[in-house]
Design an enzyme around this catalytic site. Sequence first.
Site, PDB file in Angstrom:
ATOM      1  CG  HIS A   1      -4.263 -11.679  -2.071  1.00  0.00           C
ATOM      2  ND1 HIS A   1      -5.075 -11.351  -3.129  1.00  0.00           N
ATOM      3  CD2 HIS A   1      -3.895 -10.492  -1.506  1.00  0.00           C
ATOM      4  CE1 HIS A   1      -5.191 -10.024  -3.195  1.00  0.00           C
ATOM      5  NE2 HIS A   1      -4.475  -9.484  -2.236  1.00  0.00           N
ATOM      6  CB  THR A   2      -0.112 -17.260   0.039  1.00  0.00           C
ATOM      7  OG1 THR A   2       0.064 -18.439   0.813  1.00  0.00           O
ATOM      8  CG2 THR A   2       1.125 -16.402   0.227  1.00  0.00           C
TER       9      THR A   2
ATOM     10  CG  HIS B   1      -2.150  -0.877   0.999  1.00  0.00           C
ATOM     11  ND1 HIS B   1      -3.407  -0.537   1.431  1.00  0.00           N
ATOM     12  CD2 HIS B   1      -2.281  -2.085   0.400  1.00  0.00           C
ATOM     13  CE1 HIS B   1      -4.265  -1.505   1.101  1.00  0.00           C
ATOM     14  NE2 HIS B   1      -3.598  -2.458   0.490  1.00  0.00           N
TER      15      HIS B   1
ATOM     16  N   GLY C   1       5.187   5.844  -4.768  1.00  0.00           N
ATOM     17  CA  GLY C   1       6.375   5.007  -4.629  1.00  0.00           C
ATOM     18  C   GLY C   1       6.615   4.613  -3.180  1.00  0.00           C
TER      19      GLY C   1
ATOM     20  CG  ASP D   1       6.664   8.073  -0.319  1.00  0.00           C
ATOM     21  OD1 ASP D   1       5.846   7.182   0.036  1.00  0.00           O
ATOM     22  OD2 ASP D   1       6.301   9.220  -0.642  1.00  0.00           O
TER      23      ASP D   1
ATOM     24  CG  ASP E   1      -3.933 -19.723   1.789  1.00  0.00           C
ATOM     25  OD1 ASP E   1      -3.685 -19.952   2.987  1.00  0.00           O
ATOM     26  OD2 ASP E   1      -3.044 -19.698   0.917  1.00  0.00           O
TER      27      ASP E   1
END
Length: 317
Positions: A189-190, A64, A70, A72, A242
């Site tokens: 997302h694992t 995010h 970038g 930062d 998951d």
Amino acid sequence: MALLVGVLTLVVLVLASSSPAIALSSNYYEKTCPDVESIVAKAVQSATMKDKTVPAALLRMHFHDCFIRGCDASVLLYSKGNNKAEKDGPANLSLHGFYVIENAKKEVEAQCPGVVSCADILAFAARDAVVLSGGPTWDVPKGRKDGRTSKASETIQLPAPTFDISQLQQSFSQRGLSMDDLVALSGGHTIGFSHCSSFQNRIRNFNATHDIDPTMHPSFAASLRSVCSIKNKAKNAGATMDPSSTTFDNTYFKLILQGRTLFSSDQALLTNPKTKGLVYKFASSKQSFENAFVNSMIKMSSLNGGQEIRKDCRVVN
């Protein structure tokens, strides 16, 4: 003229995608703060021992951060006065684990004051999060600077869990990331957990024809509907990304093929021949996935646009 056009194009690219404006290097702190990575790794490890959700939180936080201006550390800044910062933008309200970075920064400052950016600390922590979850390690390029701007309104630029493949492709390509990067990084997302609001669109009133997204496995949809029942108003209601949600592996890709992933954006990877081929490849080979993930993480984490080395990650100097 051609040279000038080339230079202008480069400038536009740097501005548009926060391309690597600052040259990063693997030995950046070799002389100025040689122990920085072990200090950060210890902080991440000790937080993870107390709270097993920390690694997923740090990986998501880094992602995010990088997707807005970038990598930062703009995501770490607190809102001040009438400036609402990124961390208070709708997509970031469920981010947590900021204290891990803040604690690591304090330890680093004690050893090497004013040397290591918060952006680098977050990049190290994201790598450590993957390693602690049983995933691959890699050498994080170093030398990012911290940004001085953080606006909640800009978090609308984050790819949403409801995105289709063309929206995902556009979001990634604006940052110089390819379809390969899209699939590999989606593999993050694992690990982790999602609140019901991020996949509600698939389990109720999906469209005019179907109440439930037809690409979702019926028994999986039923279990999500019971967890996210209309009566269940608990703000923490949701599901793990998951079943092995604290283990970094390639299960996520196998689940896409079974219709058992949470987000529309996960399922969307099967709607394009290139991304679909990569889902099959990564589902059948954990090693292929890990190699691709490492390459894409290095590429994403090299997007940089900061200006300073913050003394405190929560406020600009």
